[in-house]
Design an enzyme around this catalytic site. Structure first.
Site, mmCIF file in Angstrom:
data_model
loop_
_atom_site.group_PDB
_atom_site.id
_atom_site.type_symbol
_atom_site.label_atom_id
_atom_site.label_comp_id
_atom_site.label_asym_id
_atom_site.label_seq_id
_atom_site.Cartn_x
_atom_site.Cartn_y
_atom_site.Cartn_z
ATOM 1 C CB CYS A 113 93.122 -22.897 52.881
ATOM 2 S SG CYS A 113 93.020 -23.203 54.650
ATOM 3 C CG HIS A 250 94.989 -18.940 52.353
ATOM 4 N ND1 HIS A 250 93.783 -18.714 52.987
ATOM 5 C CD2 HIS A 250 95.591 -19.934 53.060
ATOM 6 C CE1 HIS A 250 93.673 -19.527 54.013
ATOM 7 N NE2 HIS A 250 94.757 -20.282 54.077
ATOM 8 C CG ASN A 280 93.881 -20.032 57.734
ATOM 9 O OD1 ASN A 280 92.979 -19.876 56.916
ATOM 10 N ND2 ASN A 280 94.769 -21.001 57.646
HETATM 11 O O1 UT7 Z 1 95.686 -22.569 55.654
HETATM 12 C C1 UT7 Z 1 96.271 -23.770 55.284
HETATM 13 C C2 UT7 Z 1 97.716 -23.627 55.193
HETATM 14 N N1 UT7 Z 1 98.293 -23.543 56.510
HETATM 15 C C3 UT7 Z 1 99.445 -22.975 56.650
HETATM 16 O O2 UT7 Z 1 99.977 -22.436 55.709
HETATM 17 C C4 UT7 Z 1 100.102 -23.028 58.002
HETATM 18 C C5 UT7 Z 1 101.558 -23.297 57.818
HETATM 19 N N2 UT7 Z 1 102.315 -23.405 59.039
HETATM 20 C C6 UT7 Z 1 102.523 -22.362 59.878
HETATM 21 O O3 UT7 Z 1 101.999 -21.302 59.687
HETATM 22 C C7 UT7 Z 1 103.492 -22.556 61.003
HETATM 23 O O4 UT7 Z 1 104.182 -23.778 60.831
HETATM 24 C C8 UT7 Z 1 102.848 -22.545 62.420
HETATM 25 C C9 UT7 Z 1 102.404 -21.129 62.748
HETATM 26 C C10 UT7 Z 1 101.662 -23.487 62.462
HETATM 27 C C11 UT7 Z 1 103.876 -22.961 63.464
HETATM 28 O O5 UT7 Z 1 105.026 -22.120 63.411
HETATM 29 P P1 UT7 Z 1 106.486 -22.736 63.352
HETATM 30 O O6 UT7 Z 1 107.430 -21.629 63.369
HETATM 31 O O7 UT7 Z 1 106.533 -23.681 62.199
HETATM 32 O O8 UT7 Z 1 106.554 -23.491 64.743
HETATM 33 P P2 UT7 Z 1 106.819 -25.026 65.012
HETATM 34 O O9 UT7 Z 1 105.638 -25.830 64.664
HETATM 35 O O10 UT7 Z 1 108.132 -25.398 64.417
HETATM 36 O O11 UT7 Z 1 106.974 -24.976 66.586
HETATM 37 C C12 UT7 Z 1 108.040 -24.270 67.235
HETATM 38 C C13 UT7 Z 1 107.820 -24.355 68.733
HETATM 39 C C14 UT7 Z 1 107.525 -25.755 69.230
HETATM 40 O O12 UT7 Z 1 108.169 -25.947 70.448
HETATM 41 P P3 UT7 Z 1 109.488 -26.837 70.564
HETATM 42 O O13 UT7 Z 1 109.078 -28.178 70.048
HETATM 43 O O14 UT7 Z 1 110.481 -26.145 69.671
HETATM 44 O O15 UT7 Z 1 109.809 -26.782 72.010
HETATM 45 C C15 UT7 Z 1 106.028 -25.731 69.427
HETATM 46 O O16 UT7 Z 1 105.611 -26.642 70.415
HETATM 47 O O17 UT7 Z 1 106.717 -23.553 69.105
HETATM 48 C C16 UT7 Z 1 105.812 -24.319 69.901
HETATM 49 N N3 UT7 Z 1 104.455 -23.843 69.667
HETATM 50 C C17 UT7 Z 1 103.896 -22.855 70.387
HETATM 51 N N4 UT7 Z 1 104.355 -22.112 71.399
HETATM 52 C C18 UT7 Z 1 103.543 -21.178 71.917
HETATM 53 C C19 UT7 Z 1 103.565 -24.264 68.746
HETATM 54 N N5 UT7 Z 1 102.422 -23.571 68.853
HETATM 55 C C20 UT7 Z 1 102.597 -22.687 69.869
HETATM 56 C C21 UT7 Z 1 101.781 -21.706 70.445
HETATM 57 N N6 UT7 Z 1 102.295 -20.976 71.452
HETATM 58 N N7 UT7 Z 1 100.541 -21.457 70.027
#
Ligand code: UT7
Length: 323
Positions: A113, A250, A280
């Site tokens: 990225c 980004h 993204n």
């Molecule tokens: O471009 C390169 C750089 N990339 C980034 O900067 C990305 C950085 N990370 C992020 O943007 C975020 O961490 C994400 C958007 C990927 C995830 O958001 P989050 O608030 O960190 O969620 P999480 O991974 O902590 O997941 C929270 C919950 C989980 O469920 P449990 O374990 O709490 O029951 C996930 O399984 O949300 C669940 N989850 C979803 N639920 C519905 C993860 N993806 C989804 C989804 N729909 N698509």
């Protein structure tokens, strides 16, 4: 001193749009989760026959038109991508052929990225050294090809697209009031290589693999690294956050962008945001944001722009440019 002036910007998005509602039928997710946690509403997906080079060529042609130049005027092409058409040759030479550039040289850069920022800093170094006069710098991705469409953790995040800029060498006074690229900072830390990676690659599995990400960890590092690099580029130039007209970040997650903007004391009116419509697009996201900002009439000549990126590697980068 020699400065790299941004003569033109271009961008291209594939026709097909994939909405959050479409994704609800593909994986266990919801429009509200995606909007709340990422800020993304829809993204563009390349047609099966549409390659990274096709997207890059469209963006390059647009940037050349904007700069009132032709391919033959270019001395160098750097194309940043994680999703090249082929393992070899570089996708950049396909752009070179398509725009009718028979002199100079073209090559690809891979910094995920942060790829466009690495390409921009590299082109700027070539220009300031006097080696070349005009550069076409592109970020282009068909990142949808390496997305695991059964993994809700990642498949809702990414989109395809390409953005391009034309840089031109001009003699300037050497002050922070100059037009052009004022400073760039590139960083990487390979200790975090496993937190954002693919399941395979040419050497390891003879496949391209699909994206795996420890989202929460990447998020944590992104907020910290982006704030750091933003302050460093300001420090390098003796300029302050109040001098900056727009943050051009980004586009990975609206919460990351908001966090960085708040640390700089920027309201949303000073942030170029394409994330809701594009998701993204990896290396394409910053040049696409530049293109959108100029086309929407937000960014004007003379504006000071703070660009910043964070991606797999980890790689991260910052730049200050007077447009
Ligand atoms: O471009 C390169 C750089 N990339 C980034 O900067 C990305 C950085 N990370 C992020 O943007 C975020 O961490 C994400 C958007 C990927 C995830 O958001 P989050 O608030 O960190 O969620 P999480 O991974 O902590 O997941 C929270 C919950 C989980 O469920 P449990 O374990 O709490 O029951 C996930 O399984 O949300 C669940 N989850 C979803 N639920 C519905 C993860 N993806 C989804 C989804 N729909 N698509």
């Amino acid at each position: 001193m020699l400065r790299s002036i941004l003569l033109g910007v271009g961008g291209y998005l594939p026709e097909k749009v994939l909405s959050n509602e479409d994704l609800e039928h593909m994986v266990d997710t919801s429009d509200s989760w995606i909007r709340e946690r990422t800020g993304i509403c829809r993204r563009h997906i390349a047609a099966p026959e549409e390659l990274t080079s096709d997207l890059a060529i469209r963006a390059a042609q647009e940037a050349l038109k904007h700069a009132h130049l032709s391919g033959a005027d270019m001395d160098m092409i750097i194309l940043a991508t994680t999703t090249p058409d082929d393992t070899l040759p570089a996708t950049a030479v396909k752009v070179q052929r398509a725009i009718g550039m028979t002199g100079g040289f073209a090559f690809d850069i891979q910094a995920v990225c942060s790829g466009f920022m690495y390409a921009l800093a590299t082109a700027d170094a070539y220009i300031r050294s006097g080696m070349i006069k005009k550069a076409l710098v592109i970020g282009a991705e068909t990142i949808s090809r390496i997305v695991d469409w059964t993994d809700r953790n990642t498949c809702v995040l990414f989109g395809d697209g390409a953005g391009a800029v034309i840089l031109s060498a001009e003699d300037k006074a050497g002050t922070n009031q100059d037009q052009g690229v004022l400073t760039t900072i590139l960083r990487s830390d390979g200790r975090y290589a496993d937190l954002l990676r693919t399941t395979g690659g040419v050497s390891r599995t003879q496949t391209a693999g699909t994206i795996l990400m420890e989202g929460r960890e990447v998020f944590r590092h992104a907020v910290q690294n982006l704030a750091e690099v933003a302050h460093q580029v300001l420090e390098n130039t003796g300029l302050s956050a109040e001098d900056v007209s727009f943050l051009v970040p980004h586009q990975a997650n609206a919460r990351i962008i908001d966090g960085t903007a708040k640390k700089l004391n920027f309201g949303p009116e000073r942030v170029i945001l394409t994330l809701p419509e594009q998701g993204n697009t990896s290396a394409a996201s910053i040049p696409l944001a530049l293109f959108e900002g100029v086309m929407r009439g937000q960014i004007h000549r003379g504006d000071l722009l703070l660009l910043e990126s964070m991606g797999g590697g980890f790689t991260w980068a910052g730049a200050l440019i007077r447009y």
